[in-house]
Design a protein around this motif. Structure first.
Motif, PDB file in Angstrom:
ATOM      1  N   GLY A  11       0.952  -1.157  -0.162  1.00 36.83           N
ATOM      2  CA  GLY A  11      -0.201  -0.296  -0.004  1.00 36.83           C
ATOM      3  C   GLY A  11       0.797   1.210   0.023  1.00 36.83           C
ATOM      4  N   VAL A  12       0.506   2.401  -0.733  1.00 45.40           N
ATOM      5  CA  VAL A  12       1.288   3.521  -1.026  1.00 45.40           C
ATOM      6  C   VAL A  12       0.491   4.667  -0.265  1.00 45.40           C
ATOM      7  CG1 VAL A  12       2.078   5.271  -2.370  1.00 45.40           C
ATOM      8  CG2 VAL A  12       2.355   2.689  -3.129  1.00 45.40           C
ATOM      9  N   ALA A  13       1.385   5.261   0.626  1.00 48.78           N
ATOM     10  CA  ALA A  13       0.713   6.597   1.310  1.00 48.78           C
ATOM     11  C   ALA A  13       1.443   7.818   0.955  1.00 48.78           C
ATOM     12  CB  ALA A  13       0.558   6.489   2.800  1.00 48.78           C
ATOM     13  N   GLU A  14       0.694   8.994   1.032  1.00 46.41           N
ATOM     14  CA  GLU A  14       1.491  10.153   1.093  1.00 46.41           C
ATOM     15  C   GLU A  14       1.133  10.885   2.040  1.00 46.41           C
ATOM     16  OE1 GLU A  14       1.436  12.847  -2.178  1.00 46.41           O
ATOM     17  OE2 GLU A  14       1.768  11.132  -3.913  1.00 46.41           O
ATOM     18  N   ILE A  15       1.741  11.986   2.722  1.00 50.66           N
ATOM     19  CA  ILE A  15       1.268  12.809   3.915  1.00 50.66           C
ATOM     20  C   ILE A  15       1.560  14.106   3.450  1.00 50.66           C
ATOM     21  CG2 ILE A  15       2.207  13.260   6.184  1.00 50.66           C
ATOM     22  CD1 ILE A  15       3.531  10.493   6.272  1.00 50.66           C
ATOM     23  N   LEU A  16       0.554  15.032   4.035  1.00 47.24           N
ATOM     24  CA  LEU A  16       0.613  16.385   4.071  1.00 47.24           C
ATOM     25  C   LEU A  16       0.523  16.904   5.386  1.00 47.24           C
ATOM     26  CD1 LEU A  16      -2.165  17.256   1.133  1.00 47.24           C
ATOM     27  CD2 LEU A  16       0.307  16.824   0.880  1.00 47.24           C
ATOM     28  N   SER A  17       1.451  17.495   5.824  1.00 48.88           N
ATOM     29  CA  SER A  17       1.319  18.188   6.999  1.00 48.88           C
ATOM     30  C   SER A  17       1.190  19.630   6.981  1.00 48.88           C
ATOM     31  CB  SER A  17       2.716  17.926   7.771  1.00 48.88           C
ATOM     32  OG  SER A  17       2.902  16.670   8.376  1.00 48.88           O
ATOM     33  N   ILE A  18      -0.117  20.205   7.681  1.00 47.31           N
ATOM     34  CA  ILE A  18      -0.299  21.309   7.663  1.00 47.31           C
ATOM     35  C   ILE A  18      -0.002  22.405   8.704  1.00 47.31           C
ATOM     36  CG2 ILE A  18      -2.621  22.787   7.098  1.00 47.31           C
ATOM     37  CD1 ILE A  18      -1.844  20.582   5.005  1.00 47.31           C
ATOM     38  N   TYR A  33       6.865  12.043  10.851  1.00 49.48           N
ATOM     39  CA  TYR A  33       7.895  10.808  11.147  1.00 49.48           C
ATOM     40  C   TYR A  33       7.233   9.802  11.885  1.00 49.48           C
ATOM     41  CZ  TYR A  33      11.703   8.532  13.940  1.00 49.48           C
ATOM     42  OH  TYR A  33      12.599   7.677  14.392  1.00 49.48           O
ATOM     43  N   TRP A  34       6.050   9.851  12.386  1.00 48.41           N
ATOM     44  CA  TRP A  34       5.487   8.726  13.276  1.00 48.41           C
ATOM     45  C   TRP A  34       4.523   7.735  12.246  1.00 48.41           C
ATOM     46  CZ3 TRP A  34       0.604   7.044  14.299  1.00 48.41           C
ATOM     47  CH2 TRP A  34       0.534   6.193  15.526  1.00 48.41           C
ATOM     48  N   LEU A  35       3.909   8.733  11.431  1.00 44.10           N
ATOM     49  CA  LEU A  35       3.066   8.056  10.432  1.00 44.10           C
ATOM     50  C   LEU A  35       3.814   7.143   9.472  1.00 44.10           C
ATOM     51  CD1 LEU A  35       0.786  10.781   9.636  1.00 44.10           C
ATOM     52  CD2 LEU A  35       0.080   8.783  10.441  1.00 44.10           C
ATOM     53  N   LEU A  42       3.343  -1.688   8.742  1.00 43.21           N
ATOM     54  CA  LEU A  42       2.200  -2.429   8.168  1.00 43.21           C
ATOM     55  C   LEU A  42       2.683  -2.946   6.870  1.00 43.21           C
ATOM     56  CD1 LEU A  42      -0.619   0.241   8.947  1.00 43.21           C
ATOM     57  CD2 LEU A  42      -0.347  -1.973   9.982  1.00 43.21           C
ATOM     58  N   GLY A  43       3.875  -2.740   6.251  1.00 40.51           N
ATOM     59  CA  GLY A  43       4.237  -3.316   5.072  1.00 40.51           C
ATOM     60  C   GLY A  43       3.916  -2.382   3.972  1.00 40.51           C
ATOM     61  N   GLY A  44       3.761  -1.265   4.114  1.00 36.21           N
ATOM     62  CA  GLY A  44       3.364  -0.114   3.160  1.00 36.21           C
ATOM     63  C   GLY A  44       4.370   0.870   2.848  1.00 36.21           C
ATOM     64  N   VAL A  45       4.534   1.718   2.000  1.00 38.53           N
ATOM     65  CA  VAL A  45       5.407   2.599   1.749  1.00 38.53           C
ATOM     66  C   VAL A  45       4.955   3.914   1.596  1.00 38.53           C
ATOM     67  CG1 VAL A  45       6.837   0.996   0.311  1.00 38.53           C
ATOM     68  CG2 VAL A  45       5.067   2.232  -0.818  1.00 38.53           C
ATOM     69  N   VAL A  46       5.677   4.987   2.056  1.00 34.38           N
ATOM     70  CA  VAL A  46       5.490   6.505   2.036  1.00 34.38           C
ATOM     71  C   VAL A  46       6.090   6.984   0.587  1.00 34.38           C
ATOM     72  CG1 VAL A  46       5.257   8.616   3.116  1.00 34.38           C
ATOM     73  CG2 VAL A  46       4.830   6.584   4.344  1.00 34.38           C
ATOM     74  N   ALA A  47       5.556   7.343  -0.311  1.00 32.77           N
ATOM     75  CA  ALA A  47       5.945   8.001  -1.601  1.00 32.77           C
ATOM     76  C   ALA A  47       6.527   9.324  -1.309  1.00 32.77           C
ATOM     77  CB  ALA A  47       5.132   7.878  -2.666  1.00 32.77           C
ATOM     78  N   ARG A  48       5.639  10.204  -0.518  1.00 31.95           N
ATOM     79  CA  ARG A  48       5.925  11.758  -0.462  1.00 31.95           C
ATOM     80  C   ARG A  48       5.540  12.221   0.692  1.00 31.95           C
ATOM     81  NH1 ARG A  48       5.674  15.344  -5.641  1.00 31.95           N
ATOM     82  NH2 ARG A  48       5.877  13.050  -6.502  1.00 31.95           N
ATOM     83  N   VAL A  49       6.111  13.236   1.422  1.00 30.08           N
ATOM     84  CA  VAL A  49       5.705  14.135   2.366  1.00 30.08           C
ATOM     85  C   VAL A  49       5.758  15.504   2.054  1.00 30.08           C
ATOM     86  CG1 VAL A  49       6.240  14.663   4.993  1.00 30.08           C
ATOM     87  CG2 VAL A  49       6.603  12.346   4.062  1.00 30.08           C
ATOM     88  N   SER A  50       4.893  16.279   2.210  1.00 31.03           N
ATOM     89  CA  SER A  50       4.787  17.919   1.977  1.00 31.03           C
ATOM     90  C   SER A  50       4.170  18.546   3.300  1.00 31.03           C
ATOM     91  CB  SER A  50       3.821  17.995   0.781  1.00 31.03           C
ATOM     92  OG  SER A  50       4.244  17.309  -0.216  1.00 31.03           O
ATOM     93  N   GLY A 173      -3.851  17.977  14.312  1.00 26.52           N
ATOM     94  CA  GLY A 173      -2.358  17.963  14.484  1.00 26.52           C
ATOM     95  C   GLY A 173      -1.770  17.615  15.704  1.00 26.52           C
ATOM     96  N   VAL A 174      -2.394  17.559  16.795  1.00 26.61           N
ATOM     97  CA  VAL A 174      -1.908  17.186  18.126  1.00 26.61           C
ATOM     98  C   VAL A 174      -1.539  15.852  18.243  1.00 26.61           C
ATOM     99  CG1 VAL A 174      -2.370  16.977  20.418  1.00 26.61           C
ATOM    100  CG2 VAL A 174      -3.532  18.620  19.434  1.00 26.61           C
ATOM    101  N   PRO A 175      -0.198  15.542  18.385  1.00 27.46           N
ATOM    102  CA  PRO A 175       0.310  14.208  18.272  1.00 27.46           C
ATOM    103  C   PRO A 175      -0.584  12.872  18.852  1.00 27.46           C
ATOM    104  CG  PRO A 175       2.270  15.755  18.309  1.00 27.46           C
ATOM    105  CD  PRO A 175       1.010  16.571  18.754  1.00 27.46           C
ATOM    106  N   GLY A 176      -0.716  13.102  20.005  1.00 31.35           N
ATOM    107  CA  GLY A 176      -1.337  12.163  20.813  1.00 31.35           C
ATOM    108  C   GLY A 176      -2.640  11.700  20.109  1.00 31.35           C
ATOM    109  N   GLU A 177      -3.545  12.843  19.680  1.00 27.92           N
ATOM    110  CA  GLU A 177      -4.679  12.805  19.281  1.00 27.92           C
ATOM    111  C   GLU A 177      -4.349  11.750  17.962  1.00 27.92           C
ATOM    112  OE1 GLU A 177      -7.271  16.008  19.011  1.00 27.92           O
ATOM    113  OE2 GLU A 177      -6.473  16.841  20.784  1.00 27.92           O
ATOM    114  N   LEU A 178      -3.662  12.306  17.014  1.00 28.81           N
ATOM    115  CA  LEU A 178      -3.352  11.630  15.797  1.00 28.81           C
ATOM    116  C   LEU A 178      -3.048  10.165  16.076  1.00 28.81           C
ATOM    117  CD1 LEU A 178      -1.212  12.726  12.578  1.00 28.81           C
ATOM    118  CD2 LEU A 178      -0.426  11.024  14.041  1.00 28.81           C
TER     119      LEU A 178
END
Length: 287
Positions: A11-18, A33-35, A42-50, A173-178
């Motif tokens: 599975g491929v994921a991307e991440i947007l941090s706002i 970093y945590w995600l 989980l055996g997935g990959v993260v292709a991009r982080v912005s 955005g609160v780390p503990g909630e995420l």
């Protein structure tokens, strides 16, 4: 080539941090970093982080581009963190809706989650009043068709939108909630995106501090084992006379994946030692 691991497309994921605070240096982006670490496990990959500012049009455009990406790996899921709160600069849900071409609507279940969250805070004396007000109700305005995800650690629900074979997950955005949403409410969805995946990772110290000298050997390894991801953990030349490399592999069965990675690293170790490089496991206590 590894052909005995039942390797499947991860599975491929991307991440947007706002958040403007991420771009002005006020705080570090620990959520990405945590995600990434959880997706890898989980055996997935993260292709991009912005990292994006609190700007409706910028976020909407990035959502559109991510879900319609034609270069590189198109994401199965886009994780978005930050901007779900009650204030005017919390624009994420409106921007995601705009990027998906969907209207925002009051979500009855999300509204009840928000109310319960503030009632619980009031009961503990953390806020003066429970219940709802217009700013709190804003957190329950979700893109049409979205699923509200219970937030065990806060008041803003997480949000899942599935559209045309792609998915967007929005976290506070609160780390503990995420982290709590990811580890509880989102689990059924994650099981679909990263089904029966196993992940193995191992690190080696190689007695050489020059990546350019090792490059031919790593190129040989990558051609022989293209499914294994290799990453150098480089430092300054004068800091350490050796380099650390991390090797990772995903597949369906954990034992088979681990055995395949071990065999591949044995082959690499034998080759390097033939060229007089000293190789040790990074987990054997050596520094």
């Amino acid at each position: 080539m590894i052909d005995d691991t039942n390797t499947v497309r991860p599975g491929v994921a991307e991440i947007l941090s706002i958040g403007n605070e991420l771009l002005d240096g006020s705080i570090q982006d620990g959520n990405s970093y945590w995600l990434i670490s959880r997706v890898m496990k989980l055996g997935g990959v993260v292709a991009r982080v912005s990292i994006l500012p609190d700007d409706m049009d910028v976020i909407a455009q990035e959502v559109q581009e991510a879900l319609n990406r034609t270069v590189g790996k198109a994401p199965d899921v886009l994780f978005v963190s930050g901007g779900l709160g009650p204030t005017m600069d919390d624009l994420t849900l409106g921007a995601v809706a705009k990027g998906l071409g969907l209207p925002l609507e009051m979500h009855a279940k999300a509204r009840e989650m928000v109310r319960q969250g503030f009632d619980a805070l009031a009961a503990r004396g953390s806020v003066e009043q429970g219940g709802l007000n217009p700013a709190r109700e804003k957190m329950a305005m979700l893109p049409r068709g979205a699923i509200a995800l219970r937030n065990p650690a806060g008041t803003a629900p997480g949000v899942l939108v599935e559209r045309e074979g792609r998915s967007v997950v929005c976290f506070p955005g609160v780390p503990g909630e995420l982290q709590q949403i990811f580890q509880t409410s989102l689990q059924p969805f994650l099981a679909k995106i990263f089904p029966e995946q196993a992940f193995a990772q191992h690190a080696l110290w190689i007695g050489c501090n020059d990546e350019s000298v090792l490059a031919p050997h790593l190129e040989w390894f990558q051609k022989r084992y293209p499914d294994i991801h290799v990453k150098a953990r480089s430092g300054l030349f004068d800091e350490n006379p050796k380099l650390k490399f991390v090797f990772s592999l995903g597949g369906q069965k954990k034992r088979e994946v681990e055995d395949a990675l071990d065999r591949a690293l044995h082959d690499l170790t034998v080759r390097l030692e033939e060229y007089s490089y000293h190789v040790t496991s990074a987990t054997d206590g050596s520094e």
